[in-house]
Every structure is written in C-alpha cells, then in structure tokens.
Design a protein around this motif. Structure first.
Motif, mmCIF file in Angstrom:
data_model
loop_
_atom_site.group_PDB
_atom_site.id
_atom_site.type_symbol
_atom_site.label_atom_id
_atom_site.label_comp_id
_atom_site.label_asym_id
_atom_site.label_seq_id
_atom_site.Cartn_x
_atom_site.Cartn_y
_atom_site.Cartn_z
ATOM 1 N N ILE A 1 0.853 -1.189 0.000
ATOM 2 C CA ILE A 1 0.000 0.000 0.000
ATOM 3 C C ILE A 1 0.887 1.236 0.000
ATOM 4 N N ILE A 2 0.636 2.097 -1.010
ATOM 5 C CA ILE A 2 1.303 3.397 -1.042
ATOM 6 C C ILE A 2 0.327 4.481 -0.629
ATOM 7 N N ASN A 3 -0.758 4.518 -1.415
ATOM 8 C CA ASN A 3 -1.847 5.444 -1.091
ATOM 9 C C ASN A 3 -3.142 4.663 -1.218
ATOM 10 N N LEU A 4 -3.671 4.230 -0.076
ATOM 11 C CA LEU A 4 -4.827 3.340 -0.091
ATOM 12 C C LEU A 4 -6.033 3.989 -0.741
ATOM 13 N N GLU A 5 -6.248 5.230 -0.513
ATOM 14 C CA GLU A 5 -7.409 5.908 -1.100
ATOM 15 C C GLU A 5 -7.283 5.987 -2.625
ATOM 16 N N ALA A 6 -6.057 6.350 -3.132
ATOM 17 C CA ALA A 6 -5.860 6.415 -4.583
ATOM 18 C C ALA A 6 -5.965 5.035 -5.206
ATOM 19 N N GLU A 7 -5.434 4.051 -4.497
ATOM 20 C CA GLU A 7 -5.523 2.689 -5.022
ATOM 21 C C GLU A 7 -6.965 2.208 -5.056
ATOM 22 N N ALA A 8 -7.728 2.532 -4.071
ATOM 23 C CA ALA A 8 -9.136 2.136 -4.080
ATOM 24 C C ALA A 8 -9.876 2.789 -5.231
ATOM 25 N N THR A 9 -9.595 4.068 -5.479
ATOM 26 C CA THR A 9 -10.228 4.745 -6.615
ATOM 27 C C THR A 9 -9.802 4.122 -7.931
ATOM 28 N N ALA A 10 -8.482 3.821 -8.076
ATOM 29 C CA ALA A 10 -7.992 3.201 -9.312
ATOM 30 C C ALA A 10 -8.581 1.808 -9.502
ATOM 31 N N THR A 11 -8.756 1.056 -8.415
ATOM 32 C CA THR A 11 -9.326 -0.291 -8.513
ATOM 33 C C THR A 11 -10.775 -0.236 -8.979
ATOM 34 N N VAL A 12 -11.519 0.700 -8.444
ATOM 35 C CA VAL A 12 -12.916 0.847 -8.879
ATOM 36 C C VAL A 12 -12.982 1.205 -10.350
ATOM 37 N N GLY A 13 -12.083 2.099 -10.801
ATOM 38 C CA GLY A 13 -12.056 2.442 -12.215
ATOM 39 C C GLY A 13 -11.646 1.265 -13.077
ATOM 40 N N ALA A 14 -10.659 0.463 -12.616
ATOM 41 C CA ALA A 14 -10.237 -0.701 -13.376
ATOM 42 C C ALA A 14 -11.350 -1.734 -13.500
ATOM 43 N N ILE A 15 -12.088 -1.937 -12.417
ATOM 44 C CA ILE A 15 -13.212 -2.894 -12.455
ATOM 45 C C ILE A 15 -14.275 -2.416 -13.441
ATOM 46 N N ALA A 16 -14.548 -1.130 -13.438
ATOM 47 C CA ALA A 16 -15.526 -0.607 -14.387
ATOM 48 C C ALA A 16 -15.041 -0.783 -15.829
ATOM 49 N N ASP A 17 -13.737 -0.530 -16.084
ATOM 50 C CA ASP A 17 -13.189 -0.703 -17.433
ATOM 51 C C ASP A 17 -13.218 -2.166 -17.854
#
Length: 579
Positions: free
Chosen positions: A204-220
C-alpha cells in the motif's frame, strides 16, 4: 358504630387580655427586671477592635504574561456545585496557617505560653464576596494593633503556603512527566513501525488512490468483458453459418484446406485422377483381363497409395480419397478458410474473455479487502496520531513545568492590608436591650398566665359555666346610682316610693332594666312545659347582691301582670325591708 365527637377549643383573645389586665403588676415587674439585666450585660461587655484585609484569588500575573503554567494557578473545585473560594476560605482557617501565625507573632497567654489554634480561631472570620474572587479576612480582639497584625500575618502565611503548595505540585508534575515521556516516545515508535510494516505487507502506497484506481479498473474490465461477449456472440453466429454452408466438421475442413494448399498432394492427386480417367477409357474398350487395363489399374493403385501416404504426411490421418474430398471449388475453399479464421477468432475471444474475467475477479477480491485494510490502516493512523499528540503534549507540558518550577506561581495576592482600627466595633447594646425587652415581654406574659393558672377563684362568667356546668340565664351589670353613697342610703323614702336600687321601676337605667327583663324571660322559657311558681335566689357570702337581684326580678315579673310574693329568708341580716 357511633361517630366520634371532635372538640375544638376556640382561642379566646378577650380572655387572654383579661388575664394580662388582672396580672399586669407581676408581669411588669418581670419585664423591668429583664430589661435591667440586659442593660447590665451590655454595660459589662468589653470593648473590641476589628481589623479587616482582602485577598484576590485568581491566576498569577506572571503565568498570564509567559503563557505557561496557567492551569497550576487556577482554582478548581472537585465537586460540581462547590465554590472553590469556600474551599480556600476553609484552608485559611486551617491549623497549619494559624499555628504559623501564632509562632510568627509570638502570641502568648497569661501563663506566657503560646495560645492554641482554637483560641485564635474564636476571633477570626473569613468570608467570600458573591460574584467576585475576593476573600475577606477579619479578626476581632481588644488590642487593635494585634488584630491588624494577625490579619496581615494570616494572609502572608496563606500566600506562602499557596506558593509552596503550587511548587510541590509543579515538582510532582515534572517528575511524572519525565517518567511518562519515554513511554510515550516508545509507543510512537512502535505504532509508526507497525503502520510501515502493514503498508509494506499489503503493498500500500496510497490506499485511497488505489481504491479509486481499482474501482475504475473494475468498471473498465466490465466494459471490455461486455464488448468481448458481444464479439464472441457474433463470431459464434458466423461460425454456425459457415458450418451450414460448408457441410463439413471443422476438423475435416481444416484437413482439406491443408491438403488443397499442399502442392505435392495436388500433383499426385492430378496424376491419380488422370490415371483413373485412362483406366475408365480402357475399360470401355477392353475387358478387365486385358493387359492395358491391368497396367492402368496397377498405375492407378500405385498413385492412390502414394496419394494416401502424402495425405497422411500432411493431414496426420487417413482420409478417403475421392473427388469430393480433394477437389474443392474456390468458393468452398474460401468458406473453409473463413471458417478456420472464425474459429481462430472465437478461440481468441474466449481466451480474452477468460483473461478479463479472471483479472476482474482479482480486482474484486482486492477491492473486497479494502474496507478491512482501510479500517486497520485508519486504526493504526489514529493510534499513531493520538500517541504523537500525547507525546507532543507531554513534551510541551514538561517544558512549561520546568519553566514554572522556577516561578513564584500563586493563586492569591493581597489587595488590601489590614490597618490598625481606630474605633471599636459596636458593643451590641441595642441588641442587648432588644433581646432583654423581648425576653421580658415573653417572661411577663408567662408569669401572668402562670399566676392565673394557679389561682382557683372564679373570675368570669365562662369560668362559672365551665366549673358548675350550669346554663347561663342572665348577666346583671354592677352599677352605681347617681348618689355616691352606701346602698342603704338609697332605701325607700318616707313617702313610700321604692328605692333607687329598684331599677326596673325607673327609666334611668334602661340597659340594667333590660337585663332583668331578659332574666325573667329566660326563667319563664326554661320550663315551658311546667309553669314556674317558686324561685330561690341565694349566694355563697354576704353582700353579693342577692337581695337587690330578688327585688328587681320580682318587680320585673310583676310588670308582666303576674302576682309576685317576695319573701326575705335571710334570718340573720334581712335587707328587703330597706328596699
């Protein structure tokens, strides 16, 4: 069950007033004696002097200027409704401060010994002013200089005690902070290391940014999976159409496509096909036993064997050799090639869809653990922030306490020294006189009622009714004629006219005449069922007025047209013949 009767004794103020009137002399003597005793007590009281000083209890000015150690000089109460000034007032009257005052002033008694704390406390008064932070200290004694000195010394001793107490508190606070500071620093280091290990273990580097990126990746991925599923459906539909047009399974189509594309197979196939043509032509001309037919048959068989061998080498399996198998039109060849490409596309799309689905599942699994990771990380961060704040607060407080330890931090200061009183305090003579007068009135009334209580004589009509339990028929007032002389001088005159004491036959005393009329009426109505014919009037002693009452009552009855015979039965000293 018969109801109980309740008797309520009425307060007869007139009766009480009569008692006081009858016993006014002893009551007055008691009142004057009480007043005289109070005057004597007021005159014997010693003259005393009262000295007063004031202290202000609040934050120390040095603390307010430096900005540190302010809480050390604040007055706080442990109780919710308690007043801290009352606590300090009680502290001023405590034994240590009073003992220090006695020793500082060397206050001794007649035996040349230091007085006790209780003796000093008797003349001491400590009070607080409402809505202010001021405490007043007052002392009253017969020596004005001593009173002022005691007040000033008590205030000085209290301030010294307050400063010493604050210094002790500061010292104890410093020792406590020095002991707690290493523990707080160790806790900060431990929590910081735990947070770093947690981030490294979970990458974990930035949990909040990673969570946002993960949600975007799942949507893509969901969008790409939907597109792939749509493309796969289109390819499936095209494959089915090509299979229907070609009429061959996919494996055969692939094999035949490879065979048609092999030059060696096609060359041998053309030779074998030519040999079949020659053999068929020869059989139309000759019989099967003809040498040419047999030669052509052997050539056709040899070419067929070579063709099958090459087909086996190219296709990896034996296929029936026929015109339908090896001869395709260009359209069917194109259809077979399209079918192969469609199958390849479908396999590619299926693999892509599987990869996308597995990738999405991995992202979803990663996203599912985000809440627990976030909770754990937030808990560690909060603990670390709290530990850091605690450490910084302890460090800051330690610096403040070290600075305050060298200051004279106190919560009280003298705003008014006690001056030597020039005039004595009020002796309270007025209070003594008022107290003596009040006590004299109460004692006088008590003596009057006590004397009346032990006196068994009948003093009023109600007393007679109460003692004898008889019905009151009438009350004849005592009166005097116009002549201030003995009643025998008012006897009948020489001309035979009645005495002036017979008031019922005169108009000079209508009220007394009415009293006799009321008496005779009450006698008549007292026995309405039986006619009253005889009446005896007597008294307990001579000279109480029975002869006069008999004569007036007889005259009053005679005025009602009744015949009356008056008989004087007093054989020793008859008086009716004088009336």
């Amino acid at each position: 069950m018969e109801p109980k009767e309740h008797f309520v004794e009425e307060i007869d103020l007139r009766r009480y007033w009569l008692v006081i009137k009858r016993r006014w002399l002893p009551a007055s003597v008691v009142f004057l004696a009480s007043v005289a005793a109070s005057m004597f007590a007021s005159m014997s009281e010693e003259v005393e002097y009262r000295a007063t000083g004031e202290m202000l209890l609040q934050l120390d000015r040095t603390s307010s200027l430096t900005g540190v150690a302010q809480e050390l000089s604040e007055l706080e109460s442990l109780t919710v409704e308690g007043n801290p000034l009352d606590t300090q007032a009680s502290l001023i009257t405590s034994a240590p401060i009073l003992r220090d005052t006695i020793e500082a002033l060397n206050i001794r008694n007649e035996e040349d010994e230091l007085i006790g704390v209780g003796n000093l406390k008797d003349g001491l008064e400590v009070s607080t002013s409402e809505q202010t932070d001021i405490i007043k200290v007052a002392y009253q004694s017969g020596n004005p200089e001593l009173s002022a000195a005691i007040v000033n010394q008590i205030m000085a001793s209290y301030i010294a005690f307050n400063i010493q107490s604050n210094r002790s508190e500061v010292r104890a606070a410093r020792e406590f902070l020095e002991a707690e500071l290493p523990k707080a620093e160790a806790e900060v280091n431990q929590l910081s290391e735990a947070l770093q290990q947690f981030n490294e273990q979970n990458r974990i580097i930035n949990l909040e940014a990673e969570a946002t990126a993960t949600v975007g990746a799942i949507a893509d991925l969901d969008q790409r999976i939907a597109n792939s599923q749509s493309q796969l459906a289109e390819v499936d539909s095209r494959v089915n159409q090509l299979r229907e047009k070609l009429g061959l399974p996919l494996e055969d189509a692939l094999t035949l496509t490879d065979l048609t594309r092999s030059k060696g197979v096609q060359q041998v196939f053309d030779q074998w096909q030519a040999a079949q043509t020659e053999l068929a032509t020869a059989r139309t001309r000759y019989t099967d036993a003809h040498p040419n037919v047999r030669t052509l048959a052997r050539e056709e068989a040899a070419l067929r064997a070579v063709l099958e061998e090459r087909m086996l080498d190219v296709a990896g399996g034996a296929l029936p050799v026929s015109d339908r198998t090896l001869q395709f039109s260009e359209l069917k060849q194109q259809l077979a090639a399209d079918l192969v490409r469609a199958e390849i596309d479908r396999a590619s799309l299926f693999n892509q869809l599987s990869t996308l689905a597995s990738t999405r599942d991995a992202y979803v699994d990663w996203a599912d653990i985000f809440p627990s990771l976030e909770t754990t990380q937030l808990d560690l961060q909060q603990k670390l922030a709290y530990a850091r704040n605690t450490y910084e607060g302890l460090l800051r407080r330690l610096q403040e306490v070290r600075l305050a330890e060298n200051q004279n931090v106190g919560s009280a200061r003298i705003i008014e020294q006690a001056d030597v009183p020039a005039n004595p305090v009020a002796t309270g003579q007025d209070n003594y006189l008022l107290l003596g007068a009040g006590a004299g009135v109460l004692l006088g009334i008590a003596v009057a009622f006590f004397l009346d209580l032990i006196d068994r004589t009948i003093k009023s009509v109600k007393d007679g009714e109460k003692i004898f339990n008889y019905v009151l028929l009438g009350v004849i007032p005592r009166f005097e004629t116009h002549k201030e002389s003995d009643w025998q001088d008012d006897a009948y005159s020489a001309d035979g006219s009645p005495s002036t004491r017979i008031v019922t036959s005169q108009r000079a005393y209508p009220m007394i005449s009415g009293a006799y009329q009321m008496l005779q009426a009450n006698l008549r109505f007292m026995s309405s069922d039986k006619k009253l014919k005889s009446l005896v009037i007597t008294s307990s002693a001579h000279g109480e007025g029975k002869s006069e009452v008999c004569a007036n009552l007889a005259a009053s009855i005679a005025q009602t047209d009744r015949r009356v015979l008056l008989i004087d039965a007093d054989m020793r000293s008859p008086d009716q013949h004088h009336l």
